[in-house]
Design an enzyme around this catalytic site. Structure first.
Site, short mmCIF file in Angstrom:
data_model
loop_
_atom_site.label_atom_id
_atom_site.label_comp_id
_atom_site.label_asym_id
_atom_site.label_seq_id
_atom_site.Cartn_x
_atom_site.Cartn_y
_atom_site.Cartn_z
N ALA A 109 0.89 -1.51 0.47
CA ALA A 109 0.01 0.04 0.01
C ALA A 109 0.97 0.96 0.25
O ALA A 109 1.91 1.27 -0.19
CB ALA A 109 -0.67 0.56 1.12
N LYS A 110 0.55 2.15 -0.28
CA LYS A 110 1.07 3.92 0.14
C LYS A 110 -0.08 5.00 0.21
O LYS A 110 -1.00 4.64 -0.71
CB LYS A 110 1.88 4.19 -1.33
CG LYS A 110 3.45 4.97 -0.82
CD LYS A 110 4.27 4.05 -0.81
CE LYS A 110 5.76 5.23 -0.48
NZ LYS A 110 6.55 3.91 0.09
N GLY A 111 0.26 6.30 0.83
CA GLY A 111 -0.62 6.89 0.55
C GLY A 111 0.23 8.48 1.09
O GLY A 111 1.49 8.17 0.59
#
Ligand code: NAD
Length: 423
Positions: A112-114
């Protein structure tokens, strides 16, 4: 796989991430259904939200993102960055890379990444806190200890994670430290997290040196970047008997062919911030640093620094990528042709996420390990992954980057095939 539009995520970084995946998927003869499925992130959330500036009448609107690439492996895991150029395509590309990275070292996570499109240096501490708490509220149904566990990335740090943890805990009604990693130790953060990426990387160097027949004692090491990764890599390299001859920061490099006194450099940076006026060493540019005569080069600053115009001039026998993406695809080929042994980013810098995994496990159990236990387990996991990647590289006659991706993609593909398609 026929070329299909990358739709919503279209951007240079996402296109490159998919192109790299496609190249390896083809080489592996990957199942076509899984291949197509893995080209796209499963969930992408875009939020816009307001925050109040310190001047009470000023309210600004920001864009934020959280992308979860694969949900088949366990919860998803990846950093949150604050920067002015954050966009959905970049976040999606980095989420995909996190899937491969966590899989290569065998962690029970998908990627994931944000991020939030904001310049964190232009905000006061109270403003940063308001941005972080409101962004957390916007993504709160998306994250959680069993769903998706953020961590620091560019522009965020232990304090940011503490605010996210506190906001999440306030909402659920009890303390939930396992919702983020990279927290301060007083909130359940892991010992040795700060040093993990640099130390983990250096723990692979003795095996790489044995493989190419390079004596480790006195091996000359050059490190680009003296931040979280570079500084601890330099310290760890000196500890295993290497001679660190050059290090750099954003302004430039310092060089002593007889070896720098790393403890002294660390003290200097702690006191002065930058290497600018460091005495007792030659001062060079970052470009010159990369081309210095040395045995081991550790690019640990930014992406794209080894490219088609300087790859031929790299003299190191081992390049261990501390930064994400420091070598371009063209440079990769040139280094390979020159016989340089490259430890790719997805393997070399996986120490950070590995100790983040330890932090999450310890938070879930409320049982904390000593520094020695943490470092020993980190070394064990990374060295096992290194040995397996090296065997794939030898067996399949591919470079180390391709071998690492084969290992990472294979595990995810197997999991997806055995789980099947719902419903
Ligand atoms: P950092 O901000 O702590 O340090 C970066 C260092 O690079 C600083 O010394 C800075 O002065 C220098 N630098 C910045 N721009 C530069 C330039 N243009 N040329 C040369 N030097 C420059 O960052 P970090 O956490 O050490 O991360 C470095 C790299 O490693 C990034 O690519 C990051 O994505 C990657 N990475 C970090 C971790 C981690 O645990 N921190 C984990 C995996 C990958």
């Amino acid at each position: 796989m026929e070329s299909i539009s990358k739709g919503e995520w279209k951007s240079q970084m996402y296109d490159e991430a998919v192109a790299q995946f496609d190249r390896v998927a083809e080489l592996m003869n990957l199942d076509h259904n899984v291949w197509e499925r893995l080209r796209y992130p499963q969930r992408s959330l875009i939020v816009t939200f307001p925050y109040r500036r310190d001047k009470y009448s000023d309210v600004e609107t920001l864009f934020g993102y959280r992308v979860q690439h694969v949900l088949s492996m366990g919860p998803t895991k990846g950093g949150i960055r604050y920067a002015t150029d954050v966009n959905l395509g970049e976040v999606a590309a980095l989420a995909m890379l996190m899937t491969w990275k966590t899989s290569i070292v065998g962690l029970p996570f998908g990627g994931a990444k944000g991020g939030v499109r904001v310049d964190p240096h232009a905000l006061s501490l109270p403003e940063l806190q308001r941005v972080t708490r409101r962004f957390t509220a916007e993504i709160i149904n998306f994250i959680g200890p069993n769903k998706d566990i953020p961590a620091p990335d560019m522009g965020t740090n232990e304090q940011t994670m503490a605010w996210i943890m506190d906001t999440y805990s306030q909402q659920v009604g009890h303390s939930e430290p396992a919702v983020v990693t990279g927290k301060p130790p007083s909130l359940g953060g892991s010992v040795a997290r700060r040093e993990a990426t640099g130390r983990g990387l250096v723990s692979l160097i003795p095996s790489a040196a044995v493989h190419i027949g390079l004596p480790i004692s006195g091996a000359r090491v050059v490190v680009q970047g003296f931040g979280n990764v570079g500084r601890y890599a330099a310290v760890a390299a000196a500890e295993i008997g290497c001679s660190v001859v050059a290090v750099s920061d954003v302004h430039g490099a310092i060089y002593d062919p007889k070896g720098l006194e790393i403890g002294k450099v660390v003290r200097w940076v702690d006191e002065h911030g930058l290497l600018d006026d460091y005495p007792d060493a030659e001062h060079l540019s970052n470009e010159e640093l990369l081309e210095l005569p040395c045995d081991i080069l550790i690019p640990a600053a930014i992406a794209g620094v080894i490219h088609k115009d300087n790859a031929e001039k790299i003299k190191a026998r081992i390049v261990a990528e501390g930064a994400n993406g420091p070598t371009t695809m063209e440079a990769d080929q040139i280094l390979d042709d020159k016989g340089v042994f490259l430890i790719p980013d997805v393997l070399a810098n996986s120490g950070g996420v590995t100790v983040s995994y330890f932090e999450w496990v310890q938070d879930l159990q409320n049982y904390f390990w000593s520094e020695n236990e943490t470092v020993a387990r980190l070394r064990e996991i990374m060295n096992k992954a290194f040995d397996e990647v090296l065997s794939i590289s030898i067996r399949e006659e591919v470079d180390m980057r391709t071998a690492a991706l084969i290992k990472g993609i294979r595990r995810v593909a197997e999991a997806k095939l055995v789980r099947g398609v719902y419903p």
